[in-house]
Design a protein around this motif. Sequence first.
Motif, mmCIF file in Angstrom:
data_model
loop_
_atom_site.group_PDB
_atom_site.id
_atom_site.type_symbol
_atom_site.label_atom_id
_atom_site.label_comp_id
_atom_site.label_asym_id
_atom_site.label_seq_id
_atom_site.Cartn_x
_atom_site.Cartn_y
_atom_site.Cartn_z
ATOM 1 N N ALA A 48 0.838 -1.188 0.000
ATOM 2 C CA ALA A 48 0.000 0.000 0.000
ATOM 3 C C ALA A 48 0.883 1.252 0.000
ATOM 4 O O ALA A 48 2.012 1.235 0.483
ATOM 5 N N PRO A 50 2.593 4.746 1.116
ATOM 6 C CA PRO A 50 2.939 5.173 2.460
ATOM 7 C C PRO A 50 1.852 6.046 3.067
ATOM 8 O O PRO A 50 1.236 6.855 2.378
ATOM 9 N N ALA A 51 1.621 5.869 4.354
ATOM 10 C CA ALA A 51 0.617 6.666 5.043
ATOM 11 C C ALA A 51 1.233 7.980 5.516
ATOM 12 O O ALA A 51 2.440 8.122 5.670
ATOM 13 N N THR A 52 0.378 8.972 5.747
ATOM 14 C CA THR A 52 0.805 10.219 6.347
ATOM 15 C C THR A 52 1.298 9.951 7.762
ATOM 16 O O THR A 52 0.718 9.122 8.464
ATOM 17 N N THR A 55 -0.774 8.416 10.864
ATOM 18 C CA THR A 55 -1.980 7.731 10.402
ATOM 19 C C THR A 55 -1.610 6.310 9.975
ATOM 20 O O THR A 55 -0.462 6.021 9.637
ATOM 21 N N GLU A 57 -1.576 2.839 7.742
ATOM 22 C CA GLU A 57 -1.607 2.416 6.357
ATOM 23 C C GLU A 57 -2.812 1.509 6.097
ATOM 24 O O GLU A 57 -3.301 0.814 6.989
ATOM 25 N N ARG A 58 -3.283 1.512 4.899
ATOM 26 C CA ARG A 58 -4.358 0.616 4.483
ATOM 27 C C ARG A 58 -3.849 -0.828 4.521
ATOM 28 O O ARG A 58 -2.730 -1.118 4.104
ATOM 29 N N ASP A 69 -9.653 -4.572 0.998
ATOM 30 C CA ASP A 69 -9.399 -3.873 2.242
ATOM 31 C C ASP A 69 -9.918 -4.739 3.385
ATOM 32 O O ASP A 69 -11.012 -5.300 3.315
ATOM 33 N N LYS A 556 -8.275 7.925 10.321
ATOM 34 C CA LYS A 556 -7.270 6.885 10.105
ATOM 35 C C LYS A 556 -6.130 6.908 11.126
ATOM 36 O O LYS A 556 -5.072 6.329 10.910
#
Length: 766
Positions: A48, A50-52, A55, A57-58, A69, A556
């Motif tokens: 997935a 990269p997440a912020t 937050t 990650e999916r 998901d 998230k």
Amino acid sequence: MHLDGAFPSEPVPAGAPAGARRRPGARAAAAALAALAAAAQAQDTRPAPPATPGTLERVTVTAERRSEDIKDVPSAVSTLSGEKLDVINSGGQDVRMLSGRVPSLNIESSFGRAFPRFYIRGYGNTDFRSNASQPVSLVYDDVVQENPILKGFPVFDLARIEVLAGPQGTLFGRNTPAGVVKFDSVKPSKQLDAYGSLAVGSLQTINVEGAGNVQLGEALSARIAGQVQHRKDWVTNARPDGVAVPTDRLEGYDDRALRLQAAWTPSRDLQALFNLHHRNLDGSARLFRANIIRKGSNDLVPGFDEKRISTDGRNHQELENTGGSARLRWSLGSVTLYSITGFETVDAYSRGDIDGGYGAAFLPTGGGPGLIPFPSETAGGIRDHRQISQEFRAESNGSGPLGWQGGVYLFDETYTIDSFDYDTLGGGGQSAYSYATQKNKAWAVFGSLNYAVSPRLKLRGGLRYTNDRKDFATTVVQGTVVTSNGLTARTKDAKLSWDASGSWALDRELNAYARVATGFRGSSIQSASAFGAQTQAGPETTTSYELGLKGDLLDKRARVSLSVFSYDVKNLQLTAVGGAANVTQLINAKKATGRGVELNLDAYLGERLLVTLGASVNDTAIKDPTLAVAGCAQCTVTDPAVTIGGATYYRIDGNPLPQAPKYTLNLTARYGVPAGPGAEWFVYTDWVWRSKVNFFLYESIEFTGKPLTEGGLRLGYSWANGKYEAALYGRNITNQIRAVGGIDFNNLTGFINEPRMIGAQFKAVF
């Protein structure tokens, strides 16, 4: 293919038939290469984005054979991956390290690293025979690992582990009434990258792991991954009377594994993935420690020292496993076709001192430690093993509300089980030998539909018809066995399993779901021995009900999964052992029930602090008012006693399932502190706790395992944007030592968990 240090051939035991010699892995590897000529599936496992920071990650899973998901899957699914998986793997443990790391998962073994037994929601099987059938299926890279010895393949270079709780009988191939543990390796890619990891720790533990991609052309890429684990013999075996022992140092191991993969993509519509893997294990069998449990309690005896033991038998274990698979995916517009071909072979041998001590009470010099009524030294092995599996599956590609998938599954397995007895007091010579052959053929047809009634309401359902046959025969070469039930058996079972589920979107990020599912496990057979006749347990069926809630919260920054479940097992297969009667047999209970709750919670408590929490409640019970089993030789049984044929038995109605803790809890926390551009100091801690467990079907004071808490701590520094990392780590940092299993034979013998481990690790990504 052989790794360096492959095992030499074992001597042929007296009276063994041709082929009883331990076979070299090269022959098995050649067979695996031949199996790769068939077709199989390749799946998109791209990570997935990269997440912020701060937050989550999916999380994408393939719990229902397609990428989704995790919050959209209408069943209880837990995952392990990334740093969490790397941390618990750093101390050189085997697959049992996963026990308790997700809700309702327990893994234990009386064979050590070679033969793990899996339990989900308290539902599993304590059978220690090499042809034991388990209700939890392990699927490694889309291939079912049916024999319990196959389930111990090492954990390395994995994209993720998925634990699917509850019956999975529609879409997965073999024996899944309790659930599935699914391993997915990192697949080859066109990126020329690699990583390496070296961990060293106390007890001279070394854990080396690495993997890398190689581009072999525009359409062909490969990945090679390997792991080498070593630990020195850290337990001293010495008799207090000074008499020499045949094996004076124990509990070390050398465990080596290699996996080669090749991905071929000649076009967008055709993808192929080939896999070849091999394992070598050489070390100690599980150490059975005589009379380590204090009579009248479940405490270890005063002065217990985990680094010392006194036994007079030989101890050795070796294992060689080679396998391969070929997975192919054809896209034909509105339909995609999949083929998965798998081949596995395993050759194993394990010898140990069952009474766990030395000498015997009837000798002039006695024995010890504690009471040793009589000695017992045995060995078991599996050879000439071959498992071939084939699945063909079709899946719809349409964008409309209706989707479907269906196919056929074929399974063919054959092997020979060796059983040896030795005269410990007479110098360890072989005193008995028999072998049993089992052939298992099964086939199934299956189908599944999913339909989007509206953007918020989605329904799913599936059917699977399974036909399962076993042929079993025992040959006695030396010594005697109880033949009252014969030496051959044949079973033939067939069953229709199904599931139905629905999910409702409460909002964009939060779903509620309901699921009803059934499961099936075919009959099991146990060979005759000197301690009992051949026994057979009929097929069992499961019905499970589940309600759940899952999704992302707080923009998230948090993710939750909550499930409430109830299941009933009819004709439950159980393994009854009784030290007083010295009999091991397969039996069926009329019914068993399980009720419980599971929770997974991941949350950022600030941008730098990530906390994960998993918890479960599993209330299990055997429901059979007439079922009674033999008791132990020296322990204090608390169940009601009943006399049958002049012998004392104990009713087990209402008892929890064995090795089924009622409560489990796991917790991790990670806090990072920036240390300049691309650098970070961090601390990571992980804890797992379970409540008490019954080791056997009856309840007793001594063979009730105490609650167990194990914690880990990791202090590290990473730099160059995560390309390099150095860390100090500790496993079981409180050094809590517990008896985690027992041997119901002739005394209060038990075995323990891993001691504290302290070490350092360095990782690099290239």
